[in-house]
Design a protein around this motif. Structure first.
Motif, PDB file in Angstrom:
ATOM      1  N   LEU A  87       0.828  -1.197   0.000  1.00  0.00           N
ATOM      2  CA  LEU A  87       0.000   0.000   0.000  1.00  0.00           C
ATOM      3  C   LEU A  87       0.867   1.254   0.000  1.00  0.00           C
ATOM      4  O   LEU A  87       0.628   2.197  -0.755  1.00  0.00           O
ATOM      5  N   LEU A  88       1.900   1.247   0.834  1.00  0.00           N
ATOM      6  CA  LEU A  88       2.803   2.396   0.905  1.00  0.00           C
ATOM      7  C   LEU A  88       3.557   2.580  -0.409  1.00  0.00           C
ATOM      8  O   LEU A  88       3.668   3.702  -0.930  1.00  0.00           O
ATOM      9  N   ALA A  89       4.076   1.496  -0.976  1.00  0.00           N
ATOM     10  CA  ALA A  89       4.812   1.586  -2.237  1.00  0.00           C
ATOM     11  C   ALA A  89       3.909   2.020  -3.381  1.00  0.00           C
ATOM     12  O   ALA A  89       4.314   2.810  -4.248  1.00  0.00           O
ATOM     13  N   GLY A  90       2.659   1.523  -3.367  1.00  0.00           N
ATOM     14  CA  GLY A  90       1.718   1.915  -4.413  1.00  0.00           C
ATOM     15  C   GLY A  90       1.389   3.391  -4.368  1.00  0.00           C
ATOM     16  O   GLY A  90       1.328   4.064  -5.406  1.00  0.00           O
ATOM     17  N   ALA A  91       1.166   3.918  -3.160  1.00  0.00           N
ATOM     18  CA  ALA A  91       0.877   5.346  -3.015  1.00  0.00           C
ATOM     19  C   ALA A  91       2.056   6.190  -3.471  1.00  0.00           C
ATOM     20  O   ALA A  91       1.896   7.191  -4.185  1.00  0.00           O
ATOM     21  N   SER A 108      -4.989   9.471   2.403  1.00  0.00           N
ATOM     22  CA  SER A 108      -5.858   8.293   2.304  1.00  0.00           C
ATOM     23  C   SER A 108      -5.061   7.011   2.510  1.00  0.00           C
ATOM     24  O   SER A 108      -5.509   6.090   3.208  1.00  0.00           O
ATOM     25  N   ALA A 109      -3.867   6.965   1.911  1.00  0.00           N
ATOM     26  CA  ALA A 109      -3.021   5.784   2.104  1.00  0.00           C
ATOM     27  C   ALA A 109      -2.612   5.645   3.565  1.00  0.00           C
ATOM     28  O   ALA A 109      -2.603   4.541   4.125  1.00  0.00           O
ATOM     29  N   GLY A 110      -2.304   6.776   4.205  1.00  0.00           N
ATOM     30  CA  GLY A 110      -1.952   6.741   5.627  1.00  0.00           C
ATOM     31  C   GLY A 110      -3.108   6.261   6.479  1.00  0.00           C
ATOM     32  O   GLY A 110      -2.920   5.475   7.420  1.00  0.00           O
ATOM     33  N   ALA A 111      -4.329   6.734   6.155  1.00  0.00           N
ATOM     34  CA  ALA A 111      -5.505   6.303   6.907  1.00  0.00           C
ATOM     35  C   ALA A 111      -5.740   4.798   6.724  1.00  0.00           C
ATOM     36  O   ALA A 111      -6.081   4.091   7.684  1.00  0.00           O
ATOM     37  N   CYS A 112      -5.566   4.319   5.493  1.00  0.00           N
ATOM     38  CA  CYS A 112      -5.738   2.880   5.243  1.00  0.00           C
ATOM     39  C   CYS A 112      -4.688   2.061   5.999  1.00  0.00           C
ATOM     40  O   CYS A 112      -5.003   0.990   6.547  1.00  0.00           O
ATOM     41  N   LEU A 113      -3.453   2.565   6.028  1.00  0.00           N
ATOM     42  CA  LEU A 113      -2.413   1.879   6.785  1.00  0.00           C
ATOM     43  C   LEU A 113      -2.779   1.788   8.255  1.00  0.00           C
ATOM     44  O   LEU A 113      -2.632   0.737   8.896  1.00  0.00           O
ATOM     45  N   LEU A 114      -3.270   2.894   8.786  1.00  0.00           N
ATOM     46  CA  LEU A 114      -3.646   2.932  10.193  1.00  0.00           C
ATOM     47  C   LEU A 114      -4.789   1.972  10.489  1.00  0.00           C
ATOM     48  O   LEU A 114      -4.766   1.220  11.473  1.00  0.00           O
ATOM     49  N   LEU A 115      -5.807   1.985   9.608  1.00  0.00           N
ATOM     50  CA  LEU A 115      -6.954   1.102   9.808  1.00  0.00           C
ATOM     51  C   LEU A 115      -6.552  -0.366   9.693  1.00  0.00           C
ATOM     52  O   LEU A 115      -7.023  -1.215  10.466  1.00  0.00           O
ATOM     53  N   LEU A 116      -5.690  -0.666   8.719  1.00  0.00           N
ATOM     54  CA  LEU A 116      -5.251  -2.039   8.536  1.00  0.00           C
ATOM     55  C   LEU A 116      -4.447  -2.520   9.736  1.00  0.00           C
ATOM     56  O   LEU A 116      -4.633  -3.647  10.224  1.00  0.00           O
ATOM     57  N   ALA A 117      -3.558  -1.646  10.224  1.00  0.00           N
ATOM     58  CA  ALA A 117      -2.771  -2.011  11.407  1.00  0.00           C
ATOM     59  C   ALA A 117      -3.666  -2.183  12.631  1.00  0.00           C
ATOM     60  O   ALA A 117      -3.495  -3.112  13.428  1.00  0.00           O
TER      61      ALA A 117
END
Length: 401
Positions: free
Chosen positions: A17-21, A367-376
């Motif tokens: 996700l991070l690399a894609g963003a 948005s990517a940061g929020a998704c990372l947070l939610l996934l974690a």
């Protein structure tokens, strides 16, 4: 699934996700945006009356941008410099690859601190410029001079920001050409004007530039006269240099005189609260006198200018259109853009190509940061629930024993 395998799966998803963003925001985002741009066709548009739908590839493809303001060593923060230069480099290189212009014009203020930079800092700025705006041999790059490149004419003589011969010649040496000249390509005359020196106060640089402009005006007028049926060398035209007999496209850093940006519209115009601010002559725009002299001497079919960092279209004397080109740097605006011009000896057509908005890039990262947070967070809750379930199962077995 074992806990070890779950952790690795979650870690892999987070990294993807991070690399894609990062890949999208720093590389890929420029492609779909610039792919929406196309070279305009020369039709019955302003400045192209009587030209029948000439295809764009039969005309000269010219890309015009302005006010890159490469940050210097004194006022530029390292991260701001890194970020802005990377954005401009990726946008420019993507545009070259997708659009393949034959000639590129940059309308001044290439550097932010050319007005005071030391020789060492100047050479570093020039090196970075050539890296960012590298181009193939089949694309010609033409650079105009701006007030941030050689200094401000209106500063006091003791000011380190004042225009002088050293800074002007340093600029001209780097770009291997006079700052006031005519560039001819595919039968089209492009008049490059050093507008920083058009203050009309008799300064040595001003006198030199005005003398060169008078000569160029004579050459163009003689070229037009000699092209008339039965025309030959007329009085006063002996020894003049001949150019294609067409009205020039005039390019300069300062806009021609206008009161304000009140009549400017569009998504790249100045903010509404700034449009009615009055422009100062010889500071925001050229003086009335200098503007009228240029129009009378050259009668340009189109004027392209920069300096204001915002887009605008005006018509002078009801027959001379001028387009102000916005800044190409995200440091100066959220939505930079450049001009695509299809130009032939008999007409021209313009279109505007907008680059990705920085707010879009920030939104993608957020948005990517929020998704990372939610996934974690989901992973942590799932692991917590799994541990609780295992604890209950073990407790139940213990009681049964």
């Amino acid at each position: 699934m074992p806990r070890f395998g779950v952790r690795w799966t979650v870690a892999l998803l987070l990294m993807l996700l991070l690399a894609g963003a990062f890949l999208f925001c720093e590389y890929l985002i420029y492609f779909p945006t610039i792919l929406q741009c196309a070279w305009p066709r020369i039709g019955r548009a302003r400045g192209a009356e009587g030209i029948d739908g000439r295809p764009a590839d039969a005309a000269l493809r010219a890309m015009v941008l302005s006010d890159t303001h490469l940050l210097g060593a004194v006022g530029g923060h390292w991260f701001d410099k890194l970020r802005r230069e990377w954005q401009m480099e990726r946008a420019f290189q993507t545009a070259l690859w997708l659009l393949r212009p034959e000639i590129v014009f940059i309308l001044g203020d290439i550097f932010d601190e050319g007005k005071w930079s030391s020789q060492k800092h100047w050479e570093d700025d020039v090196r970075r410029f050539h890296r960012m705006f590298r181009h193939s041999a089949d694309t010609e790059l033409v650079v105009l001079v701006g007030n941030h490149d050689i200094g401000f004419h209106y500063d006091a003589a003791v000011s380190p920001c004042r225009m002088d011969w050293f800074k002007l010649q340093r600029f001209e040496k780097v770009f291997n050409a006079s700052s006031t000249r005519i560039v001819t390509k595919k039968g089209v005359n492009f008049l490059l004007v050093n507008s920083v020196a058009l203050h009309g106060d008799g300064c040595p640089i001003c006198q030199s530039v005005e003398k060169e402009l008078i000569k160029l005006s004579r050459d163009l007028n003689c070229s037009l006269q000699n092209s008339q049926p039965g025309g030959g060398v007329t009085d006063g035209c002996e020894g003049s240099q001949l150019y294609p007999p067409t009205a020039p496209v005039m390019l300069q850093h300062y806009p021609l005189y206008r009161v304000s940006d009140a009549g400017c519209t569009g998504q790249d115009a100045a903010p509404p609260e700034e449009r009615h601010l009055l422009f100062r002559e010889k500071y925001d725009v050229l003086s009335k006198e200098a503007s009228q002299r240029l129009l009378q001497w050259f009668k340009p079919r189109l004027v392209l200018s920069g300096h204001t960092h915002s887009g605008c279209e005006v018509v002078h004397d009801n027959k001379y259109p001028e387009v102000s080109v916005p800044s190409f740097s995200w440091r100066n605006r959220n939505n930079p853009s450049f001009i695509l011009a299809s130009v032939s000896p008999g007409g021209h057509a313009l279109s505007k190509c907008f680059l990705p908005e920085e707010s879009t890039v920030i939104s993608v990262y957020c948005s990517a940061g929020a998704c990372l947070l939610l996934l974690a967070l989901a992973h942590c809750l799932w692991m917590k629930g799994l541990l609780q379930c295992l604890s209950l199962c073990l407790l139940g077995k213990h009681k049964s024993l």
